[in-house]
Design a protein around this motif. Structure first.
Motif, mmCIF file in Angstrom:
data_model
loop_
_atom_site.group_PDB
_atom_site.id
_atom_site.type_symbol
_atom_site.label_atom_id
_atom_site.label_comp_id
_atom_site.label_asym_id
_atom_site.label_seq_id
_atom_site.Cartn_x
_atom_site.Cartn_y
_atom_site.Cartn_z
ATOM 1 N N ALA A 25 0.835 -1.209 0.000
ATOM 2 C CA ALA A 25 0.000 0.000 0.000
ATOM 3 C C ALA A 25 0.865 1.253 0.000
ATOM 4 O O ALA A 25 0.575 2.227 -0.702
ATOM 5 N N GLY A 26 1.958 1.216 0.772
ATOM 6 C CA GLY A 26 2.841 2.371 0.849
ATOM 7 C C GLY A 26 3.564 2.664 -0.451
ATOM 8 O O GLY A 26 3.884 3.823 -0.746
ATOM 9 N N LEU A 27 3.796 1.616 -1.233
ATOM 10 C CA LEU A 27 4.484 1.779 -2.508
ATOM 11 C C LEU A 27 3.515 1.909 -3.679
ATOM 12 O O LEU A 27 3.941 1.998 -4.837
ATOM 13 N N GLY A 28 2.232 1.889 -3.372
ATOM 14 C CA GLY A 28 1.218 2.042 -4.414
ATOM 15 C C GLY A 28 1.078 0.843 -5.310
ATOM 16 O O GLY A 28 0.693 0.978 -6.487
ATOM 17 N N LEU A 29 1.357 -0.342 -4.782
ATOM 18 C CA LEU A 29 1.291 -1.567 -5.594
ATOM 19 C C LEU A 29 -0.099 -2.201 -5.528
ATOM 20 O O LEU A 29 -0.811 -2.064 -4.557
#
Length: 464
Positions: A460-464
């Motif tokens: 989620a933090g890396l936008g995956l």
């Protein structure tokens, strides 16, 4: 005046002087503390006549807003229990907690120039309004962290290792601050302590995630290198105490890279004994153990026993995170962030900006280094060791397609129940932007329980 009357006069005179001194103390010396004491509900009620500043996340989601009823501005929390462990509450009957308490002066318009402006507005008959807060929290990550932890007692913390910004922080159980009056009795009588923010207040044996600290000490002092060879027979005696590998595994001849990736207790017990209590205590302190968390929200102090109290048996135990070592999830996130950030631990923060209601920035957090426990070279070596944990060791369930993840599992044995499951990680390993620490109480192994939670939060933090 006869003697009995004189004594009576002196008695009342002394009472009068005592009363004057007490009033002076309360009005002058104790007034600031009494005014800001969260238990002082009279002060809370008076301040609820002011329009309190709103609180929003980094991505603009409203976390705390106002609803006017008569002369009072009542607080509402649109996200409910998603953010309550650290956001806290502002309540006429129950006082304040969390960000609402710590930043009360800003939110109520009493700090600095805002306070002067507020008093001027009052003189002009205008509504006095407090400052707004913009936090570092990413609500997308926050929701994923809450969902991934589910209804399992524990905590999740996510940081940006480059700045110290808290990106997500959750704990379970939680409470809904919109329903305090309805649930207050149940919340306070609940043995699972919903008011406890386990991420910063819970103290737990860290188990094998503490091996990151021990490995750092070994590498920094050159007691080991990744290629150092060990032989494991499944157990090792240290001062009369027998150390066993988790699950009774036997690894035979192996190097230190394998010892870290497979989390071999016997090897770390040997390394800990060779380093000695003083060195272990020094490096634990360098990573923040025994120190107050460097932010206004407080929390419990992680602890490592005094070196003078550790005999050989206890040194062996603390070397793999058992014995009398205790840590908060935030502390273990900061340990991992040192590896991710070239040896530097940044001061964590939750409030990024203080703003006027017109959007003018009154104050902004400037990232700063808190501690530097290891060199950049040691951090790079530890990073490679942690990558092996996820690629081929105990943390494979944290792996993400197309992204190199570095991590460390922990399975901390406790007196009662199943072990606590730990996992610390960061990604991308070559250019870390997210650090995560996960703790799930009495849940089993870190690799099978905590690592999958961390994987979801990192994604989620890396936008995956």
């Amino acid at each position: 005046m006869d003697r009995p009357l004189r004594r009576l006069f002196l008695f009342f005179a002394l009472l009068f002087v005592a009363l004057i001194l007490q009033l002076t103390y309360v009005q002058v010396w104790a007034a600031p503390d009494l005014k800001t004491n969260p238990a002082n509900t009279r002060a809370v009620a008076e301040q609820m006549k002011l329009e309190r500043g709103v609180i929003v996340s980094a991505d603009g989601v409203e976390l705390a807003v106002n609803r006017q009823e008569g002369e009072f501005f009542l607080r509402e929390y649109p996200q409910g229990d998603l953010v309550s462990p650290w956001l806290g509450y502002n309540h006429q009957r129950y006082g304040r907690a969390g960000v609402e308490r710590v930043y009360n002066e800003e939110l109520s318009g009493q700090s600095g120039l805002l306070g002067i402006t507020g008093y001027w507005n009052e003189l002009l008959g205008k509504t006095r309004r407090g400052a707004d807060l913009k936090l570092s929290i990413n609500m997308g990550m926050q929701r994923v962290a809450v969902e991934a932890l589910g209804q399992r007692k524990g905590a999740v913390v996510a940081l940006d290792p480059r700045t110290g910004a808290v990106l997500a922080m959750t704990t379970y159980p939680r409470y809904d601050p919109n329903r305090l009056a309805e649930l207050w009795s149940d919340i306070n009588s609940n043995d699972d302590k919903p008011l406890l923010n386990r991420a910063i207040q819970g103290l737990y044996p860290p188990g094998s995630v503490f091996k990151t600290v021990v490995a750092a000490a070994g590498l920094e002092t050159q007691a080991v290198v990744p290629e150092t060879t060990f032989v494991d027979t499944g157990s090792v005696a240290a001062g009369g105490f027998v150390v066993n590998n988790y699950g009774g595994n036997v690894y035979g001849e192996h190097d230190f890279t394998r010892a870290f990736a497979s989390s071999i207790n016997t090897t770390f017990a040997k390394l800990g004994v060779s380093l000695g209590a003083d060195t272990l205590a020094t490096y634990a302190s360098e990573f923040g153990f025994g120190k107050d968390l460097p932010w206004p929200l407080g929390g419990s102090k992680s602890s490592f026993p005094d070196a003078g109290d550790l005999d050989k048996a206890h040194v062996a135990q603390v070397a793999y995170g058992q014995g009398e070592v205790l840590a908060t999830p935030l502390q273990m996130a900061l340990v991992a962030s040192a590896v991710a950030n070239g040896g530097n631990i940044m001061r964590p923060y939750l409030v990024a900006q203080v703003l006027t209601y017109h959007g003018q920035v009154l104050d902004e957090t400037e990232p700063s280094v808190w501690l530097r426990p290891i060199s950049a070279e040691t951090a790079d070596t530890l990073r490679s060791l942690m990558v092996k944990v996820v690629e081929s060791g105990t943390g494979t369930q944290a792996a993400l397609s197309g992204v190199k993840v570095a991590g460390k599992t922990g399975t901390a044995e406790v007196a009662q129940g199943e072990p606590h499951a730990w996992f610390t990680a960061f990604a991308p390993a070559d250019d870390p932007r997210v650090v995560v620490a996960v703790l799930v109480e009495n849940a089993g192994t870190g690799g099978s329980v905590a690592a999958p939670i961390a994987r979801k939060v990192i994604a989620a933090g890396l936008g995956l």
